[in-house]
Design a protein around this motif. Structure first.
Motif, PDB file in Angstrom:
ATOM      1  N   ALA A 285       0.791  -1.350   0.103  1.00 32.43           N
ATOM      2  CA  ALA A 285      -0.138   0.024   0.066  1.00 32.43           C
ATOM      3  C   ALA A 285       0.861   1.444   0.214  1.00 32.43           C
ATOM      4  N   VAL A 286       2.006   1.023   0.654  1.00 32.22           N
ATOM      5  CA  VAL A 286       2.921   2.456   0.642  1.00 32.22           C
ATOM      6  C   VAL A 286       3.311   2.749  -0.860  1.00 32.22           C
ATOM      7  N   LEU A 287       3.658   1.674  -1.476  1.00 32.78           N
ATOM      8  CA  LEU A 287       4.345   1.903  -2.786  1.00 32.78           C
ATOM      9  C   LEU A 287       3.157   2.410  -3.646  1.00 32.78           C
ATOM     10  N   ASP A 288       2.059   1.551  -3.316  1.00 30.41           N
ATOM     11  CA  ASP A 288       0.890   1.779  -4.596  1.00 30.41           C
ATOM     12  C   ASP A 288       0.429   3.308  -4.298  1.00 30.41           C
ATOM     13  N   GLU A 289       0.547   3.912  -3.000  1.00 27.20           N
ATOM     14  CA  GLU A 289       0.162   5.283  -2.723  1.00 27.20           C
ATOM     15  C   GLU A 289       0.964   6.124  -3.642  1.00 27.20           C
ATOM     16  N   ALA A 290       2.493   5.980  -3.534  1.00 27.24           N
ATOM     17  CA  ALA A 290       3.397   6.693  -4.408  1.00 27.24           C
ATOM     18  C   ALA A 290       2.980   6.583  -5.719  1.00 27.24           C
ATOM     19  N   ALA A 291       2.753   5.525  -6.376  1.00 22.41           N
ATOM     20  CA  ALA A 291       2.675   5.045  -7.728  1.00 22.41           C
ATOM     21  C   ALA A 291       1.336   5.794  -8.237  1.00 22.41           C
TER      22      ALA A 291
END
Length: 207
Positions: free
Chosen positions: A140-146
């Motif tokens: 989710a952390v990576l998904d929010e950035a992407a």
């Protein structure tokens, strides 16, 4: 007879751990074993020996080796998620992804055995709720950035998360190549590749 009985009592008592402390001690001992021997060299008996308890003690907390490795993988994913969250900095999508990409690879290189275990799904219980939650949080952390903080959270197989999967594939692939020796096998080669080459690779996240 008395000496034998005292020996058994000592093994059962371990180092005087209380219930919660023994569980954590076994996780830490398992971490030390895989750091030294690799995931494929993991031994439940050796873990118990290092924790100072009987070979049967881990079963009371984890059931079997799979249960203990699942608990260790869960802790690893939590630390991994913390690393990505701490690196979630920057004003733009590209800046955030580059920062997280560096954190991703640096975690892999610093925690090689645990990073390997995190993706060895045949050795852990993929249905364990704590493990699933730790893995979802890291993604989710990576998904929010992407995709942006305002985007609706969705399943990792949803086509909407394709930008996140692309970013994930790039940094995970680089980490795996570095760990496997693609950039050299001498001490420090992988770290030098992360410092010198990875920033250039991450520029392709702009497209």
């Amino acid at each position: 007879m008395d000496n034998d009985l005292n020996s058994v009592k000592t093994k059962r008592a371990g180092r005087g751990y209380h219930h919660g402390a023994l569980r954590q001690a076994l996780i830490e001992a398992a971490e030390a074993v895989i750091a030294e021997r690799g995931v494929d060299g993991f031994s439940l008996r050796e873990t118990a020996r290092r924790a100072g308890v009987s070979p049967a003690a881990p079963a009371h907390h984890f059931g079997d080796a799979r249960g203990l490795l699942t608990a260790l993988a869960t802790e690893a994913f939590r630390r991994f998620g913390d690393s990505l969250a701490a690196a979630d900095v920057g004003e733009t999508r590209t800046e955030r992804l580059r920062s997280q990409g560096m954190a991703y690879v640096r975690f892999a290189l610093a925690e090689r055995a645990k990073f390997d275990l995190m993706w060895r799904y045949g050795l852990v219980d993929g249905d364990d709720p704590d493990l699933r939650e730790a893995g979802r949080r890291a993604f989710a952390v990576l998904d929010e950035a992407a995709r942006g903080r305002s985007e609706r959270k969705t399943d990792s197989l949803d086509p909407a998360v394709a930008p996140s999967i692309a970013s994930w594939s790039m940094v995970h692939g680089f980490a795996r190549l570095a760990l496997d020796g693609a950039f050299g096998t001498a001490p420090g080669d992988a770290e030098r590749a992360a410092d010198q080459l990875l920033p250039l690779v991450l520029r392709h996240l702009d497209v």
